[in-house]
Motif scaffolding. Structure first.
Motif, PDB file in Angstrom:
ATOM      1  N   ALA A   1       0.837  -1.200   0.000  1.00 29.00           N
ATOM      2  CA  ALA A   1       0.000   0.000   0.000  1.00 29.00           C
ATOM      3  C   ALA A   1       0.872   1.250   0.000  1.00 29.00           C
ATOM      4  CB  ALA A   1      -0.921   0.007   1.216  1.00 29.00           C
ATOM      5  N   ILE A   2       0.295   2.317  -0.542  1.00 32.20           N
ATOM      6  CA  ILE A   2       0.870   3.654  -0.381  1.00 32.20           C
ATOM      7  C   ILE A   2      -0.228   4.575   0.116  1.00 32.20           C
ATOM      8  CG2 ILE A   2       2.002   5.639  -1.441  1.00 32.20           C
ATOM      9  CD1 ILE A   2       3.162   3.810  -3.553  1.00 32.20           C
ATOM     10  N   ASP A   3       0.057   5.265   1.200  1.00 33.54           N
ATOM     11  CA  ASP A   3      -0.798   6.300   1.761  1.00 33.54           C
ATOM     12  C   ASP A   3      -0.170   7.633   1.372  1.00 33.54           C
ATOM     13  OD1 ASP A   3      -2.712   7.606   3.516  1.00 33.54           O
ATOM     14  OD2 ASP A   3      -1.117   7.735   5.022  1.00 33.54           O
ATOM     15  N   PHE A   4      -0.805   8.371   0.458  1.00 33.56           N
ATOM     16  CA  PHE A   4      -0.205   9.589  -0.088  1.00 33.56           C
ATOM     17  C   PHE A   4      -0.539  10.810   0.758  1.00 33.56           C
ATOM     18  CE2 PHE A   4      -0.280   6.918  -3.936  1.00 33.56           C
ATOM     19  CZ  PHE A   4       1.001   7.140  -4.422  1.00 33.56           C
ATOM     20  N   HIS A   5       0.505  11.624   0.998  1.00 35.19           N
ATOM     21  CA  HIS A   5       0.370  12.883   1.723  1.00 35.19           C
ATOM     22  C   HIS A   5       1.184  13.963   1.010  1.00 35.19           C
ATOM     23  CE1 HIS A   5      -1.582  11.502   5.541  1.00 35.19           C
ATOM     24  NE2 HIS A   5      -1.124  10.330   5.099  1.00 35.19           N
ATOM     25  N   THR A   6       1.088  15.191   1.490  1.00 36.08           N
ATOM     26  CA  THR A   6       1.994  16.279   1.117  1.00 36.08           C
ATOM     27  C   THR A   6       2.327  17.036   2.397  1.00 36.08           C
ATOM     28  OG1 THR A   6       0.224  17.903   0.720  1.00 36.08           O
ATOM     29  CG2 THR A   6       0.893  16.575  -1.149  1.00 36.08           C
ATOM     30  N   TYR A   7       3.510  17.621   2.471  1.00 37.09           N
ATOM     31  CA  TYR A   7       4.544  17.740   1.480  1.00 37.09           C
ATOM     32  C   TYR A   7       5.890  17.531   2.135  1.00 37.09           C
ATOM     33  CZ  TYR A   7       5.030  22.592   3.238  1.00 37.09           C
ATOM     34  OH  TYR A   7       5.201  23.708   4.038  1.00 37.09           O
ATOM     35  N   SER A   8       6.957  17.348   1.406  1.00 37.04           N
ATOM     36  CA  SER A   8       8.372  17.252   1.803  1.00 37.04           C
ATOM     37  C   SER A   8       9.173  16.318   0.904  1.00 37.04           C
ATOM     38  CB  SER A   8       8.558  16.794   3.259  1.00 37.04           C
ATOM     39  OG  SER A   8       8.290  17.818   4.180  1.00 37.04           O
ATOM     40  N   GLU A   9       8.477  15.581  -0.009  1.00 38.64           N
ATOM     41  CA  GLU A   9       9.135  14.669  -0.948  1.00 38.64           C
ATOM     42  C   GLU A   9       9.918  13.583  -0.203  1.00 38.64           C
ATOM     43  OE1 GLU A   9      11.146  16.713  -4.115  1.00 38.64           O
ATOM     44  OE2 GLU A   9       9.354  17.859  -4.658  1.00 38.64           O
ATOM     45  N   LEU A  10       9.168  12.743   0.497  1.00 37.61           N
ATOM     46  CA  LEU A  10       9.746  11.661   1.291  1.00 37.61           C
ATOM     47  C   LEU A  10       9.062  10.341   0.961  1.00 37.61           C
ATOM     48  CD1 LEU A  10       9.629  13.414   4.793  1.00 37.61           C
ATOM     49  CD2 LEU A  10      11.610  13.303   3.261  1.00 37.61           C
ATOM     50  N   VAL A  11       9.795   9.247   1.088  1.00 35.59           N
ATOM     51  CA  VAL A  11       9.244   7.891   1.111  1.00 35.59           C
ATOM     52  C   VAL A  11       9.479   7.357   2.516  1.00 35.59           C
ATOM     53  CG1 VAL A  11       9.410   5.540   0.235  1.00 35.59           C
ATOM     54  CG2 VAL A  11       9.610   7.465  -1.345  1.00 35.59           C
ATOM     55  N   LEU A  12       8.397   7.059   3.243  1.00 33.75           N
ATOM     56  CA  LEU A  12       8.484   6.661   4.647  1.00 33.75           C
ATOM     57  C   LEU A  12       7.988   5.228   4.840  1.00 33.75           C
ATOM     58  CD1 LEU A  12       6.916   9.884   6.218  1.00 33.75           C
ATOM     59  CD2 LEU A  12       9.346   9.427   5.783  1.00 33.75           C
ATOM     60  N   TRP A  13       8.606   4.528   5.777  1.00 38.47           N
ATOM     61  CA  TRP A  13       8.142   3.188   6.127  1.00 38.47           C
ATOM     62  C   TRP A  13       8.074   3.059   7.654  1.00 38.47           C
ATOM     63  CZ3 TRP A  13      12.795   3.885   3.360  1.00 38.47           C
ATOM     64  CH2 TRP A  13      13.977   3.741   4.099  1.00 38.47           C
ATOM     65  N   PRO A  14       7.400   2.003   8.165  1.00 37.71           N
ATOM     66  CA  PRO A  14       7.227   1.850   9.611  1.00 37.71           C
ATOM     67  C   PRO A  14       8.580   1.587  10.306  1.00 37.71           C
ATOM     68  CG  PRO A  14       5.729   0.421   8.384  1.00 37.71           C
ATOM     69  CD  PRO A  14       6.735   0.938   7.420  1.00 37.71           C
ATOM     70  N   PHE A  15       8.660   1.886  11.593  1.00 38.03           N
ATOM     71  CA  PHE A  15       7.576   2.380  12.436  1.00 38.03           C
ATOM     72  C   PHE A  15       7.699   3.886  12.665  1.00 38.03           C
ATOM     73  CE2 PHE A  15       7.263  -2.107  14.054  1.00 38.03           C
ATOM     74  CZ  PHE A  15       5.927  -2.296  13.751  1.00 38.03           C
ATOM     75  N   GLY A  16       6.532   4.481  13.056  1.00 36.22           N
ATOM     76  CA  GLY A  16       6.530   5.886  13.445  1.00 36.22           C
ATOM     77  C   GLY A  16       6.583   6.085  14.943  1.00 36.22           C
ATOM     78  N   HIS A  17       6.135   5.092  15.708  1.00 38.29           N
ATOM     79  CA  HIS A  17       6.012   5.285  17.160  1.00 38.29           C
ATOM     80  C   HIS A  17       7.325   5.082  17.902  1.00 38.29           C
ATOM     81  CE1 HIS A  17       5.760   0.850  17.046  1.00 38.29           C
ATOM     82  NE2 HIS A  17       6.171   0.894  18.297  1.00 38.29           N
ATOM     83  N   THR A  18       8.348   4.559  17.218  1.00 40.31           N
ATOM     84  CA  THR A  18       9.643   4.315  17.849  1.00 40.31           C
ATOM     85  C   THR A  18      10.754   4.595  16.848  1.00 40.31           C
ATOM     86  OG1 THR A  18      11.071   2.648  18.871  1.00 40.31           O
ATOM     87  CG2 THR A  18       9.497   1.861  17.227  1.00 40.31           C
TER      88      THR A  18
END
Length: 418
Positions: free
Chosen positions: A302-319
């Motif tokens: 899956a890809i969850d698209f947002h803006t902005y900053s031109e980044l590719v992010l993967w888990p985790f966010g909480h740590t």
């Protein structure tokens, strides 16, 4: 892909704007909600810890370029940040960083002049109807539920045999969790149009072969409609439930665990009173859960698209840990490898989500932890901006900035079957 009407409108509006004097901004008195008083600051020398601290105080990191964070804060939040030793410098009233399109106001419910190429909620629904009508063999429109204000949340299924369930790997593309991020809706429409209108092209047919695509262009229809309903941009991020909930802090995995969301209903990152309290997140959760068939999750990536900053992010966010409960080194290495490959095609920066700042209750962590979906967040164009204007790039960049992700989409489609 734009209709002839929308292309004509865009050309005409652009020509008119070229004759108008350039206006960097207008006074806060001319803007909606001017009395609220938030300002935008460029904060140099930040790192993950600094940016997380900014978020925990309740201010919002709008974007990051290198180590410079663009931050929106109320006067009270600015005072707290300075007391914590964060050098804000002089700020610009946030309202003055909303874009002006020649000082003109659009008709109610439409995008400002020059941005007619963007699709409103009604136009997005109409486009999905068109696609499914013109390509009934490969596209079918459905719904994943309704929003707080009762709007349908439409989705498009794309498959070689769309009326059949052949058990092929499925890939989800969702957009516009955050209301003001309208470029993401265009990104989802680009995916939909490419694999229907342009499906005959060999490269497109090959990329989608033996795959099922799910495209959800507007997860937050109420907020998206509200953001343009006055004919001028509002800078609105959340849904329209009471004071608004940040949909991407309302997911159930590690909800409210780690200081990565706010418990203040007035904050931009308000997580809601409980996980899945927002009907929009609950609807998307239920849809993803429904793709577990015979004990197997059909959605593989899956890809969850947002803006902005031109980044590719993967888990985790909480740590900030790479490997932790729910993530082995082998799994992390795969996320990094695929994320880096996708970033190599579009010029974005690849990194773990928490490298930006700590978040909790976000869809990325939930999709992986609950279903082991190879899930990424893309922060789209621009790479940096002066403030809220970064959420509103002009309509003439839509084609370029959505097509920029074609190869990255192909990489994920390939990987879904691995």
């Amino acid at each position: 892909m734009l209709s002839s009407r929308r292309r004509t409108a865009l050309v005409a509006a652009t020509a008119c704007l070229a004759l108008l004097p350039v206006q960097a901004g207008v006074s806060a008195a001319q803007r909606p909600d001017a009395d609220a008083g938030p300002a935008v600051y460029a904060v140099p020398g930040t790192d993950t810890g600094t940016r997380t601290q900014i978020q925990r105080i309740g201010a919002e990191v709008l974007s990051v370029s290198g180590n410079v964070a663009t931050v929106e804060a109320t006067p009270q939040q600015a005072g707290q940040l300075r007391a914590a030793g964060i050098d804000l410098g002089a700020g610009t009233p946030a309202a003055d960083t909303l874009p002006e399109r020649g000082g003109q106001r659009a008709a109610a419910g439409d995008f400002p002049p020059g941005d007619e190429a963007y699709h409103t909620y009604d136009e997005t629904v109409a486009e999905l109807d068109r696609i499914s009508t013109e390509h009934p063999d490969v596209a079918a429109k459905t719904s994943i539920g309704t929003s707080f204000e009762g709007r349908d949340i439409p989705a498009l299924k794309i498959s070689d045999n769309v009326q059949e369930d052949e058990g092929e790997p499925e890939v989800l593309f969702d957009c516009n969790q955050h209301a003001r991020e309208h470029l993401t809706t265009e990104m989802c429409l680009r995916v939909a149009q490419r694999f229907t209108d342009e499906r005959a092209r060999p490269e497109n047919r090959a990329a989608a072969e033996d795959r099922v695509l799910w495209v959800i262009p507007i997860v937050n229809p109420d907020g998206s409609a509200h953001d343009v309903e006055s004919g001028q941009y509002q800078g609105w991020r959340k849904n329209r439930q009471d004071a608004g909930t940040d949909l991407n802090r309302n997911w159930g995995y590690k909800w409210g665990c780690c200081g990565g969301a706010s418990d203040d209903p007035n904050a931009e990152t308000y997580r809601g009173p409980e996980a899945f309290s927002a009907p929009e997140t609950a609807a998307l959760r239920d849809f993803i859960d429904s793709r577990v068939i015979g004990g197997e999750q059909r959605i593989k990536a899956a890809i969850d698209f947002h803006t902005y900053s031109e980044l590719v992010l993967w888990p985790f966010g909480h740590t900030t840990d790479d490997t932790t409960e729910g993530m082995t080194q082998e799994q992390y290495d795969r996320f990094e490898r695929v994320g880096t490959e996708m970033a190599g095609t579009n010029g974005y920066t690849p990194q773990q989500s928490s490298d930006l700042y700590i978040t909790d209750g976000d869809v990325l962590d939930w999709m992986w932890s609950e279903h082991e979906i190879l899930a990424y967040t893309f922060e789209m164009y621009p790479a940096e901006s002066g403030g809220l204007d970064g959420f509103y790039p002009p309509g003439d960049v839509i084609d370029r900035e959505t097509q920029r992700n074609d190869q990255a989409v192909d990489v994920l489609l390939r990987e879904a079957g691995a």
